[in-house]
Design an enzyme around this catalytic site. Structure first.
Site, PDB file in Angstrom:
ATOM      1  N   GLN A  28       0.808  -1.210  -0.005  1.00  0.00           N
ATOM      2  CA  GLN A  28       0.124  -0.037  -0.169  1.00  0.00           C
ATOM      3  C   GLN A  28       0.923   1.406  -0.035  1.00  0.00           C
ATOM      4  O   GLN A  28       1.860   1.166   0.421  1.00  0.00           O
ATOM      5  CB  GLN A  28      -0.826  -0.024   1.070  1.00  0.00           C
ATOM      6  CG  GLN A  28      -1.652  -1.281   1.466  1.00  0.00           C
ATOM      7  CD  GLN A  28      -2.525  -1.480   2.702  1.00  0.00           C
ATOM      8  OE1 GLN A  28      -3.840  -1.272   2.705  1.00  0.00           O
ATOM      9  NE2 GLN A  28      -1.878  -1.257   3.852  1.00  0.00           N
ATOM     10  N   GLU A 102      -3.528  -6.968  11.303  1.00  0.00           N
ATOM     11  CA  GLU A 102      -2.999  -6.146  10.468  1.00  0.00           C
ATOM     12  C   GLU A 102      -2.331  -6.591   9.262  1.00  0.00           C
ATOM     13  O   GLU A 102      -1.719  -7.407   9.437  1.00  0.00           O
ATOM     14  CB  GLU A 102      -2.415  -5.126  10.973  1.00  0.00           C
ATOM     15  CG  GLU A 102      -1.531  -4.180  10.238  1.00  0.00           C
ATOM     16  CD  GLU A 102      -2.549  -3.199   9.134  1.00  0.00           C
ATOM     17  OE1 GLU A 102      -3.347  -2.545   9.608  1.00  0.00           O
ATOM     18  OE2 GLU A 102      -2.316  -3.270   8.043  1.00  0.00           O
ATOM     19  N   ASP A 134      -4.180 -11.160   6.458  1.00  0.00           N
ATOM     20  CA  ASP A 134      -5.437 -10.717   5.939  1.00  0.00           C
ATOM     21  C   ASP A 134      -6.462 -10.996   6.814  1.00  0.00           C
ATOM     22  O   ASP A 134      -6.689 -12.291   7.152  1.00  0.00           O
ATOM     23  CB  ASP A 134      -5.580 -11.429   4.682  1.00  0.00           C
ATOM     24  CG  ASP A 134      -7.016 -11.029   4.095  1.00  0.00           C
ATOM     25  OD1 ASP A 134      -7.331 -11.422   2.867  1.00  0.00           O
ATOM     26  OD2 ASP A 134      -7.839 -10.468   4.693  1.00  0.00           O
ATOM     27  N   GLY A 135      -7.214 -10.065   7.311  1.00  0.00           N
ATOM     28  CA  GLY A 135      -8.056 -10.344   8.375  1.00  0.00           C
ATOM     29  C   GLY A 135      -9.279 -11.271   7.833  1.00  0.00           C
ATOM     30  O   GLY A 135      -9.678 -12.058   8.764  1.00  0.00           O
ATOM     31  N   ASP A 152     -11.576  -2.250  12.068  1.00  0.00           N
ATOM     32  CA  ASP A 152     -11.256  -1.141  11.996  1.00  0.00           C
ATOM     33  C   ASP A 152     -10.458  -1.020  10.493  1.00  0.00           C
ATOM     34  O   ASP A 152      -9.192  -0.803  10.429  1.00  0.00           O
ATOM     35  CB  ASP A 152     -10.124  -0.542  12.913  1.00  0.00           C
ATOM     36  CG  ASP A 152      -9.576   0.829  12.916  1.00  0.00           C
ATOM     37  OD1 ASP A 152      -8.240   1.057  13.454  1.00  0.00           O
ATOM     38  OD2 ASP A 152      -9.944   1.656  11.885  1.00  0.00           O
ATOM     39  N   SER A 153     -11.411  -1.042   9.566  1.00  0.00           N
ATOM     40  CA  SER A 153     -10.685  -1.184   8.065  1.00  0.00           C
ATOM     41  C   SER A 153     -10.755   0.128   7.454  1.00  0.00           C
ATOM     42  O   SER A 153     -11.526   1.081   7.947  1.00  0.00           O
ATOM     43  CB  SER A 153     -11.862  -2.144   7.371  1.00  0.00           C
ATOM     44  OG  SER A 153     -13.097  -1.521   7.102  1.00  0.00           O
ATOM     45  N   ASP A 155     -11.809   2.140   3.827  1.00  0.00           N
ATOM     46  CA  ASP A 155     -13.036   1.997   3.121  1.00  0.00           C
ATOM     47  C   ASP A 155     -12.785   0.766   2.230  1.00  0.00           C
ATOM     48  O   ASP A 155     -11.782   0.060   2.011  1.00  0.00           O
ATOM     49  CB  ASP A 155     -13.307   3.268   2.149  1.00  0.00           C
ATOM     50  CG  ASP A 155     -13.557   4.602   3.306  1.00  0.00           C
ATOM     51  OD1 ASP A 155     -13.282   5.630   2.641  1.00  0.00           O
ATOM     52  OD2 ASP A 155     -14.197   4.142   4.370  1.00  0.00           O
TER      53      ASP A 155
HETATM   54  N1  SAM Z   1      -9.765   4.716  10.740  1.00  0.00           N
HETATM   55  C1  SAM Z   1      -9.332   4.360   9.242  1.00  0.00           C
HETATM   56  C2  SAM Z   1     -10.655   4.219   8.483  1.00  0.00           C
HETATM   57  O1  SAM Z   1     -11.708   4.750   8.867  1.00  0.00           O
HETATM   58  O2  SAM Z   1     -10.639   4.486   7.194  1.00  0.00           O
HETATM   59  C3  SAM Z   1      -8.793   2.985   9.200  1.00  0.00           C
HETATM   60  C4  SAM Z   1      -7.265   3.199   9.718  1.00  0.00           C
HETATM   61  S1  SAM Z   1      -6.453   1.482   9.735  1.00  0.00           S
HETATM   62  C5  SAM Z   1      -4.942   2.319   9.585  1.00  0.00           C
HETATM   63  C6  SAM Z   1      -7.016   0.795   8.491  1.00  0.00           C
HETATM   64  C7  SAM Z   1      -5.965  -0.475   8.459  1.00  0.00           C
HETATM   65  O3  SAM Z   1      -6.780  -1.489   7.818  1.00  0.00           O
HETATM   66  C8  SAM Z   1      -4.649  -0.145   7.670  1.00  0.00           C
HETATM   67  O4  SAM Z   1      -3.639  -0.472   8.595  1.00  0.00           O
HETATM   68  C9  SAM Z   1      -4.469  -1.287   6.615  1.00  0.00           C
HETATM   69  O5  SAM Z   1      -3.530  -1.836   6.315  1.00  0.00           O
HETATM   70  C10 SAM Z   1      -5.576  -2.312   7.113  1.00  0.00           C
HETATM   71  N2  SAM Z   1      -6.215  -3.466   6.276  1.00  0.00           N
HETATM   72  C11 SAM Z   1      -6.722  -3.115   5.078  1.00  0.00           C
HETATM   73  N3  SAM Z   1      -7.129  -4.267   4.537  1.00  0.00           N
HETATM   74  C12 SAM Z   1      -7.011  -5.228   5.464  1.00  0.00           C
HETATM   75  C13 SAM Z   1      -7.028  -6.820   5.524  1.00  0.00           C
HETATM   76  N4  SAM Z   1      -7.789  -7.440   4.562  1.00  0.00           N
HETATM   77  N5  SAM Z   1      -6.808  -7.378   6.672  1.00  0.00           N
HETATM   78  C14 SAM Z   1      -6.223  -6.771   7.694  1.00  0.00           C
HETATM   79  N6  SAM Z   1      -5.726  -5.399   7.729  1.00  0.00           N
HETATM   80  C15 SAM Z   1      -6.225  -4.888   6.573  1.00  0.00           C
END
Ligand code: SAM
Length: 280
Positions: A28, A102, A134-135, A152-153, A155
């Protein structure tokens, strides 16, 4: 200036960059920079993720609404959330374990080095298990059970899209203990109207009880942010302010956004949002 572009919604947010701090081009694209209003900002693939100025709003509401509504959470699963803010707030409760999944290690490393105020010790807490995965895969394969799951993903784009499917929600539902609660970041209804209604429908296909609450995160443009509140016990969404007061007193938590009154009020949806998620 740096811009957060929301192609779908057809608008751009421009933020003044007073200092470019770091850029990481991996799975990313992560950019950290300073801004006069928001403090230090992290964008992920061009979208604002978190800022030191207003992160407390989002992280308090993503954590305390679930944990105070439940009242006796022991095991928590956080999916996404590599900035550590949700984990930090959850660990202020007497929980036994927090599993944080994460997908991108670079996010954790960058946040610890450039925005340490957000995780503030979460990653050092012995109750925290950090899993880089991957979650969606994690919940598909996991056996452990949780009292609370917090999604806490970002979008639903890129890797984040996997955290918005009914298969993902069904796997999360399987891992939730009876009486458990799940909260998911659910975007800005004003901008995502049609998608938001479909999102609610997807959730209703998996969870007995689906509600939404709102928060106002200044750096997330487009009006109030919605958070899905899913539970196996319909009473959890309407825990009284008096009960919330009692539970919060016991903890002596100093918060800057969440209060029992804000918690209760957050579930009051204005008609334009309630109509979007009303069952067909
Ligand atoms: N507060 C933010 C929002 O509302 O958009 C989210 C912040 S947090 C940093 C989002 C995190 O989700 C990122 O660190 C990203 O790398 C992680 N992420 C994205 N897709 C994911 C997945 N499939 N599994 C686990 N983590 C994931």
């Amino acid at each position: 200036m740096t811009e957060a572009v929301n192609e779908e919604a057809g608008f751009r947010t421009s933020l003044k960059v007073t200092r470019a701090v770091r850029e990481v081009h991996g799975e990313q694209t992560l950019v950290v920079f300073d801004n006069p209003s928001f403090g230090r900002v992290l964008t992920l693939d061009g979208a604002i993720q978190v800022t030191t100025g207003d992160e407390f709003v989002y992280h308090e509401m993503m954590s305390h609404v679930a944990l105070f509504a439940h009242g006796a959470v022991r095991d928590v699963l956080v999916l996404g959330g590599g900035d550590g803010g949700v984990a930090r707030e959850v660990l202020r409760h007497p929980v036994s374990r927090v599993t944080l999944v994460e997908i991108d290690r670079a996010v954790v490393d960058l946040m610890v080095s450039e925005m340490p105020s957000i995780s503030r010790g979460a990653f050092d807490d012995p109750r925290l298990d950090l899993v880089i995965d991957d979650g969606a895969r994690f919940v598909r394969e996991a056996e452990a059970e949780f009292d609370a799951i917090i999604v806490d993903s970002p979008d639903p784009m890129g890797a984040g899209a996997a955290l918005f499917t009914s298969a993902f929600y069904a796997d999360c539902r399987r891992l939730l203990r009876p009486g458990g609660v799940m909260v998911c970041q659910s975007g800005m209804p004003f901008l995502t109207g049609g998608w938001f209604g479909g999102h609610a429908e997807t959730l209703r296909g998996v969870f007995e009880d689906v509600a939404f609450f709102l928060s106002t995160v200044p750096s997330y443009t487009g009006g109030p942010m919605a958070h899905a509140f899913l539970s196996t016990d319909p009473s959890l969404k309407s825990v009284s302010e008096a009960t919330l007061e009692k539970r919060a007193e016991g903890l002596g938590l100093a918060t800057r956004y969440w209060t029992p009154a804000v918690h209760r009020a957050a579930f009051a949806l204005p008609p334009y949002i309630a109509d979007l998620v009303a069952p067909p």
